[in-house]
Design a protein around this motif. Structure first.
Motif, PDB file in Angstrom:
ATOM      1  N   LEU A  62       0.832  -1.201   0.000  1.00 63.54           N
ATOM      2  CA  LEU A  62       0.000   0.000   0.000  1.00 63.54           C
ATOM      3  C   LEU A  62       0.869   1.254   0.000  1.00 63.54           C
ATOM      4  N   SER A  63       1.884   1.272   0.840  1.00 61.58           N
ATOM      5  CA  SER A  63       2.739   2.459   0.915  1.00 61.58           C
ATOM      6  C   SER A  63       3.507   2.658  -0.395  1.00 61.58           C
ATOM      7  N   GLN A  64       3.920   1.572  -1.037  1.00 62.39           N
ATOM      8  CA  GLN A  64       4.576   1.697  -2.344  1.00 62.39           C
ATOM      9  C   GLN A  64       3.620   2.291  -3.370  1.00 62.39           C
ATOM     10  N   ARG A  65       2.389   1.817  -3.349  1.00 69.34           N
ATOM     11  CA  ARG A  65       1.382   2.300  -4.300  1.00 69.34           C
ATOM     12  C   ARG A  65       1.117   3.790  -4.102  1.00 69.34           C
ATOM     13  N   LEU A  66       1.164   4.240  -2.855  1.00 72.26           N
ATOM     14  CA  LEU A  66       0.928   5.652  -2.537  1.00 72.26           C
ATOM     15  C   LEU A  66       2.208   6.497  -2.586  1.00 72.26           C
ATOM     16  N   LEU A  67       3.319   5.858  -2.922  1.00 73.17           N
ATOM     17  CA  LEU A  67       4.616   6.532  -3.005  1.00 73.17           C
ATOM     18  C   LEU A  67       4.999   7.194  -1.692  1.00 73.17           C
ATOM     19  N   THR A  68       4.803   6.471  -0.609  1.00 69.58           N
ATOM     20  CA  THR A  68       5.143   6.969   0.715  1.00 69.58           C
ATOM     21  C   THR A  68       5.813   5.840   1.497  1.00 69.58           C
ATOM     22  N   ASP A  69       6.278   6.143   2.699  1.00 70.00           N
ATOM     23  CA  ASP A  69       6.908   5.097   3.501  1.00 70.00           C
ATOM     24  C   ASP A  69       5.861   4.489   4.440  1.00 70.00           C
ATOM     25  N   PRO A  70       6.048   3.217   4.813  1.00 66.33           N
ATOM     26  CA  PRO A  70       5.071   2.534   5.666  1.00 66.33           C
ATOM     27  C   PRO A  70       4.802   3.257   6.986  1.00 66.33           C
ATOM     28  N   GLY A  71       5.809   3.893   7.553  1.00 64.71           N
ATOM     29  CA  GLY A  71       5.631   4.587   8.823  1.00 64.71           C
ATOM     30  C   GLY A  71       4.640   5.737   8.743  1.00 64.71           C
ATOM     31  N   SER A  72       4.588   6.411   7.604  1.00 62.83           N
ATOM     32  CA  SER A  72       3.670   7.543   7.484  1.00 62.83           C
ATOM     33  C   SER A  72       2.241   7.102   7.179  1.00 62.83           C
ATOM     34  N   VAL A  73       2.084   5.895   6.649  1.00 70.76           N
ATOM     35  CA  VAL A  73       0.739   5.420   6.328  1.00 70.76           C
ATOM     36  C   VAL A  73       0.098   4.685   7.517  1.00 70.76           C
ATOM     37  N   LEU A 141       5.623  12.995 -16.139  1.00 75.73           N
ATOM     38  CA  LEU A 141       6.547  13.850 -15.388  1.00 75.73           C
ATOM     39  C   LEU A 141       6.995  13.140 -14.114  1.00 75.73           C
ATOM     40  N   ARG A 142       6.058  12.546 -13.404  1.00 77.02           N
ATOM     41  CA  ARG A 142       6.408  11.816 -12.165  1.00 77.02           C
ATOM     42  C   ARG A 142       7.404  10.695 -12.470  1.00 77.02           C
ATOM     43  N   ALA A 143       7.160   9.956 -13.526  1.00 81.93           N
ATOM     44  CA  ALA A 143       8.069   8.854 -13.896  1.00 81.93           C
ATOM     45  C   ALA A 143       9.471   9.385 -14.186  1.00 81.93           C
ATOM     46  N   SER A 144       9.555  10.502 -14.874  1.00 80.22           N
ATOM     47  CA  SER A 144      10.877  11.096 -15.165  1.00 80.22           C
ATOM     48  C   SER A 144      11.564  11.534 -13.878  1.00 80.22           C
ATOM     49  N   LEU A 145      10.809  12.115 -12.977  1.00 80.99           N
ATOM     50  CA  LEU A 145      11.396  12.584 -11.717  1.00 80.99           C
ATOM     51  C   LEU A 145      11.836  11.409 -10.850  1.00 80.99           C
ATOM     52  N   ILE A 146      11.084  10.321 -10.875  1.00 73.62           N
ATOM     53  CA  ILE A 146      11.463   9.133 -10.111  1.00 73.62           C
ATOM     54  C   ILE A 146      12.788   8.585 -10.612  1.00 73.62           C
ATOM     55  N   LYS A 147      12.992   8.617 -11.910  1.00 79.91           N
ATOM     56  CA  LYS A 147      14.260   8.156 -12.484  1.00 79.91           C
ATOM     57  C   LYS A 147      15.443   8.964 -11.965  1.00 79.91           C
ATOM     58  N   GLN A 148      15.213  10.247 -11.671  1.00 79.02           N
ATOM     59  CA  GLN A 148      16.282  11.130 -11.201  1.00 79.02           C
ATOM     60  C   GLN A 148      16.582  10.975  -9.716  1.00 79.02           C
TER      61      GLN A 148
END
Length: 149
Positions: A62-73, A141-148
């Motif tokens: 779930l946290s991966q899907r939301l692009l966050t860390d498990p602790g914050s979710v 745009l998000r995909a490009s930024l993730i690559k960086q």
């Protein structure tokens, strides 16, 4: 012909990041009363969207899907559990893993939430096709930024 102002690149209204940030804030404001009628906050709604797609996934997924860390979710999930919308269960195969399951109430809430996209479309005052194209551009745009990163 005039020379471009080198400081123009530093004007707030010329910043893509601010356009994204301020639009996100406004979108959240539009969602707030709609979600209040469902008894959800915006972060809870995002978690529920994922669970409505993939009931029984792990907190990590779930946290991966939301692009966050498990602790914050985790606080969001604890609140959803306290509201009777989900159950958090330790995996039988790996006790370190917590799996998330919708309750009957959580599944029923999905039916009520089906009205939200139409409300957002109306509030945007934009044609659906334009919003879908914008979404696709933002995802690229998000995909490009993730690559960086």
């Amino acid at each position: 012909m005039s020379t471009p102002d080198p400081c123009a690149a530093l004007l707030l209204d010329n910043q893509l990041c601010f356009a994204l940030h301020s639009t996100s804030l406004q979108m959240t404001k539009v969602y707030k009363p709609l979600l209040k009628s469902l008894g959800l906050t915006y972060p809870q709604y995002l978690a529920m969207l994922v669970l409505w797609e993939s009931d029984g996934i792990s907190v990590g997924d779930l946290s991966q899907r939301l692009l966050t860390d498990p602790g914050s979710v985790t606080p969001v999930l604890k609140r959803l559990e306290a509201e009777g919308l989900i159950n958090r269960v330790r995996s039988k195969s790996d006790e370190r893993v917590v799996e998330l399951f919708l309750t009957e109430r959580g599944q029923t809430l999905r039916e009520q939430a089906k009205a939200l996209p139409g409300c957002i479309l109306k509030a945007s005052d934009q044609p659906l096709e334009r919003l879908m194209a914008l979404r696709d551009e933002l995802l690229a745009l998000r995909a490009s930024l993730i690559k960086q990163s």
